[in-house]
Design a protein around this motif. Structure first.
Motif, PDB file in Angstrom:
ATOM      1  N   GLY A 100      47.236  23.896  41.950  1.00  0.00           N
ATOM      2  CA  GLY A 100      48.394  23.217  41.377  1.00  0.00           C
ATOM      3  C   GLY A 100      49.684  23.773  41.927  1.00  0.00           C
ATOM      4  N   SER A 101      50.770  23.094  41.629  1.00  0.00           N
ATOM      5  CA  SER A 101      52.081  23.551  42.089  1.00  0.00           C
ATOM      6  C   SER A 101      52.404  24.917  41.482  1.00  0.00           C
ATOM      7  N   GLY A 102      52.941  25.808  42.311  1.00  0.00           N
ATOM      8  CA  GLY A 102      53.295  27.153  41.875  1.00  0.00           C
ATOM      9  C   GLY A 102      52.202  28.179  42.084  1.00  0.00           C
ATOM     10  N   ASP A 103      50.996  27.760  42.376  1.00  0.00           N
ATOM     11  CA  ASP A 103      49.908  28.708  42.628  1.00  0.00           C
ATOM     12  C   ASP A 103      50.151  29.456  43.937  1.00  0.00           C
ATOM     13  N   VAL A 104      49.774  30.735  43.944  1.00  0.00           N
ATOM     14  CA  VAL A 104      49.886  31.558  45.146  1.00  0.00           C
ATOM     15  C   VAL A 104      48.552  31.507  45.877  1.00  0.00           C
ATOM     16  N   VAL A 105      48.610  31.359  47.183  1.00  0.00           N
ATOM     17  CA  VAL A 105      47.400  31.292  47.997  1.00  0.00           C
ATOM     18  C   VAL A 105      47.487  32.290  49.134  1.00  0.00           C
ATOM     19  N   ARG A 106      46.344  32.609  49.665  1.00  0.00           N
ATOM     20  CA  ARG A 106      46.283  33.477  50.826  1.00  0.00           C
ATOM     21  C   ARG A 106      45.823  32.633  52.010  1.00  0.00           C
ATOM     22  N   ILE A 107      46.564  32.689  53.088  1.00  0.00           N
ATOM     23  CA  ILE A 107      46.225  31.947  54.291  1.00  0.00           C
ATOM     24  C   ILE A 107      45.119  32.683  55.020  1.00  0.00           C
ATOM     25  N   ALA A 108      44.087  31.972  55.388  1.00  0.00           N
ATOM     26  CA  ALA A 108      42.949  32.582  56.070  1.00  0.00           C
ATOM     27  C   ALA A 108      43.414  33.290  57.337  1.00  0.00           C
ATOM     28  N   GLY A 109      43.044  34.613  57.457  1.00  0.00           N
ATOM     29  CA  GLY A 109      43.430  35.403  58.616  1.00  0.00           C
ATOM     30  C   GLY A 109      44.809  35.993  58.513  1.00  0.00           C
ATOM     31  N   GLY A 110      45.520  35.771  57.396  1.00  0.00           N
ATOM     32  CA  GLY A 110      46.875  36.280  57.228  1.00  0.00           C
ATOM     33  C   GLY A 110      46.916  37.459  56.295  1.00  0.00           C
ATOM     34  N   PRO A 111      48.105  38.074  56.043  1.00  0.00           N
ATOM     35  CA  PRO A 111      48.252  39.235  55.162  1.00  0.00           C
ATOM     36  C   PRO A 111      48.095  38.869  53.700  1.00  0.00           C
ATOM     37  N   VAL A 112      47.925  39.891  52.879  1.00  0.00           N
ATOM     38  CA  VAL A 112      47.849  39.684  51.437  1.00  0.00           C
ATOM     39  C   VAL A 112      49.207  39.233  50.935  1.00  0.00           C
ATOM     40  N   PRO A 113      49.281  38.204  50.087  1.00  0.00           N
ATOM     41  CA  PRO A 113      50.576  37.751  49.575  1.00  0.00           C
ATOM     42  C   PRO A 113      51.337  38.889  48.910  1.00  0.00           C
ATOM     43  N   GLY A 114      52.630  39.008  49.198  1.00  0.00           N
ATOM     44  CA  GLY A 114      53.496  40.035  48.609  1.00  0.00           C
ATOM     45  C   GLY A 114      53.479  41.337  49.369  1.00  0.00           C
ATOM     46  N   ASN A 115      52.632  41.572  50.379  1.00  0.00           N
ATOM     47  CA  ASN A 115      52.576  42.813  51.155  1.00  0.00           C
ATOM     48  C   ASN A 115      52.213  42.464  52.600  1.00  0.00           C
ATOM     49  N   PRO A 116      53.141  41.882  53.350  1.00  0.00           N
ATOM     50  CA  PRO A 116      52.843  41.398  54.693  1.00  0.00           C
ATOM     51  C   PRO A 116      52.505  42.501  55.660  1.00  0.00           C
ATOM     52  N   SER A 117      52.854  43.790  55.367  1.00  0.00           N
ATOM     53  CA  SER A 117      52.600  44.871  56.316  1.00  0.00           C
ATOM     54  C   SER A 117      51.177  45.384  56.255  1.00  0.00           C
ATOM     55  N   LYS A 118      50.483  45.139  55.138  1.00  0.00           N
ATOM     56  CA  LYS A 118      49.119  45.632  54.965  1.00  0.00           C
ATOM     57  C   LYS A 118      48.206  44.447  54.690  1.00  0.00           C
ATOM     58  N   ARG A 119      47.058  44.448  55.276  1.00  0.00           N
ATOM     59  CA  ARG A 119      46.182  43.301  55.124  1.00  0.00           C
ATOM     60  C   ARG A 119      45.269  43.441  53.937  1.00  0.00           C
ATOM     61  N   THR A 120      44.326  44.260  53.988  1.00  0.00           N
ATOM     62  CA  THR A 120      43.377  44.372  52.855  1.00  0.00           C
ATOM     63  C   THR A 120      43.093  45.822  52.524  1.00  0.00           C
ATOM     64  N   GLU A 121      44.171  46.617  52.493  1.00  0.00           N
ATOM     65  CA  GLU A 121      43.990  48.035  52.181  1.00  0.00           C
ATOM     66  C   GLU A 121      43.490  48.217  50.743  1.00  0.00           C
ATOM     67  N   ILE A 122      43.937  47.378  49.862  1.00  0.00           N
ATOM     68  CA  ILE A 122      43.529  47.509  48.466  1.00  0.00           C
ATOM     69  C   ILE A 122      42.032  47.299  48.336  1.00  0.00           C
ATOM     70  N   GLU A 123      41.534  46.300  49.088  1.00  0.00           N
ATOM     71  CA  GLU A 123      40.105  46.071  49.037  1.00  0.00           C
ATOM     72  C   GLU A 123      39.352  47.252  49.604  1.00  0.00           C
ATOM     73  N   ALA A 124      39.891  47.875  50.676  1.00  0.00           N
ATOM     74  CA  ALA A 124      39.215  49.025  51.285  1.00  0.00           C
ATOM     75  C   ALA A 124      39.209  50.214  50.321  1.00  0.00           C
ATOM     76  N   GLU A 125      40.328  50.401  49.623  1.00  0.00           N
ATOM     77  CA  GLU A 125      40.388  51.497  48.665  1.00  0.00           C
ATOM     78  C   GLU A 125      39.430  51.287  47.524  1.00  0.00           C
ATOM     79  N   ALA A 126      39.344  50.034  47.075  1.00  0.00           N
ATOM     80  CA  ALA A 126      38.434  49.749  45.957  1.00  0.00           C
ATOM     81  C   ALA A 126      36.989  49.990  46.353  1.00  0.00           C
ATOM     82  N   ASN A 127      36.679  49.729  47.617  1.00  0.00           N
ATOM     83  CA  ASN A 127      35.318  49.944  48.091  1.00  0.00           C
ATOM     84  C   ASN A 127      35.052  51.439  48.284  1.00  0.00           C
TER      85      ASN A 127
END
Length: 420
Positions: free
Chosen positions: A393-420
């Protein structure tokens, strides 16, 4: 005093021995506290990482497509129907019975050729009676003419007699008799003219005993047979005898949608394809339009003209007419899978620079299968979600395939790596 000084060296070592367990207890407590603090901090860090990973995983990953421009020309394929260049149903002009027919459907005929003969006994009898009346009227005219000539000479003789030989009354009587004979002659001539007109009428009907071809063409229908009752005219009681079509050229009628009507002009070429001739293309060109849009279908009736030397284009045939029209520069192409069918109509999900979705209403043109034409609602620079989720719906945040995590363009998936 000396005794006191002698006892001091013995007390100090004992005191030191009692302090050692206390120091060990304090160190152990500090170590336990440090381990507990480190464990709490590590747990909080893991909880934050898990929360961040959960939030990141909740953001849908989407593929992005950009609208593309269509080709400079668009090929529009529309259904059409073939009609003969000329086509005329043939009816009888006289009542009677069919005596004979000479051409069946499919026959090639020339203008003026006799298609059938009609037996008309009533008209024949009327024609014979009319000729007899004309003959009697002609004889009556001769008799009235003789009477008029005799009355004329008599009147002239009495008129020119010496004065006193005949009376004025007798002269006037001869003059009246002469004028009466003139009137009788005129009436007889009028009767003869009426009789002649009746003869001419019935003679023309005699010519209609033969049903002839109105022009060169093909007999497309024969709806009568020998001995059939023939009624004159084309009203409800009459029946069509033959149908003749001139197919040296054909007319193709196509209904063009209103949005394409502005591109139709005289001389526009088209390619014709028929189901019974796969792989064969016939050329046609636009001759005229109805200059009026049908209010029920919102289409413009267009007439195409095509040569038909081989007679392959048959009247009544369904045909597909491919028109090569200039494309609308404002028309964009997007994948069919990018369309959202919602209660408010057709929409497309557009991703902004902040990775938030905006649903835009769109207007579609032609369906090209994998792609569709969008005539309104999108810009060439829009980033459109391909195969969007139904819940988007309108206003939803999405992640573009192959792009950075929304709100942190300098880091891609560091949070996922830390969680793992």
């Amino acid at each position: 005093m000396s005794e006191h000084e002698d006892k001091s060296p013995e007390v100090a070592p004992a005191t030191r021995q009692r302090r050692k367990p206390r120091l060990l207890s304090v160190g152990a407590a500090a170590l336990v506290i440090a381990v507990a603090v480190e464990g709490i901090w590590l747990r909080q860090s893991q909880e934050k990482a898990v929360a961040a990973w959960t939030a990141a995983a909740a953001i849908p990953t989407v593929d992005i497509v950009h609208p593309s421009k269509g080709p400079p020309e668009q090929q529009v394929v529309l259904p059409g129907e073939i009609h003969a260049w000329y086509e005329a149903p043939t009816y009888a002009r006289v009542n009677g019975y069919l005596k004979n027919w000479y051409f069946d459907f499919g026959a090639q005929v020339k203008k003026g050729q006799v298609l059938a003969d009609i037996d008309t006994p009533e008209i024949d009898a009327q024609f014979a009676a009319a000729k007899a009346k004309l003959k009697a009227a002609h004889a009556a005219v001769k008799a009235r003419d003789a009477e008029e000539q005799f009355a004329k000479t008599t009147y002239e003789r009495w008129r020119d007699s010496p004065r006193g030989v005949v009376s004025v009354q007798e002269q006037e009587a001869k003059q009246a008799e002469y004028e009466n004979n003139m009137a009788s002659l005129d009436a007889a001539k009028a009767d003869m003219a009426v009789a002649q007109a009746d003869v001419d009428r019935l003679e023309s009907l005699q010519n209609f005993k033969q049903v002839i071809a109105p022009f060169d063409g093909v007999v497309t229908a024969r709806e009568t047979d020998i001995g059939a009752l023939i009624n004159a005219g084309s009203d409800g009681t009459a029946r069509e005898l033959f149908s003749v079509a001139d197919i040296h050229k054909v007319r193709v009628y196509v209904k063009v949608p209103q949005r394409l009507a502005a591109n139709i002009h005289r001389g526009l070429t088209a390619e014709l394809r028929l189901p019974q001739y796969p792989g064969k293309v016939f050329m046609a060109k636009t001759t005229t339009t109805s200059r009026s849009v049908n209010t029920s279908s919102r289409t413009l009736l267009v007439e195409l003209e095509a040569d038909n030397p081989d007679g392959l284009l048959q009247p009544g045939t369904y045909v597909e007419a491919q028109l090569n029209l200039p494309s609308d520069p404002n028309t964009l192409l997007i994948p069919s899978s990018a369309i959202l069918f919602r209660q408010h109509g057709l929409e497309a999900a557009v991703v902004g620079d902040d990775d938030k979705v905006t649903l835009k209403k769109i207007s579609l043109g032609r369906n090209r299968g994998v792609q569709v034409e969008v005539t309104d609602g999108l810009m060439p620079s829009d980033r459109i979600v391909d195969s969007p989720p139904d819940s988007l719906g309108s206003g939803d945040v999405v992640r573009i395939a192959g792009g950075p995590v929304p709100g942190n363009p300098s880091k891609r998936t560091e949070i996922e790596a830390e969680a793992n």
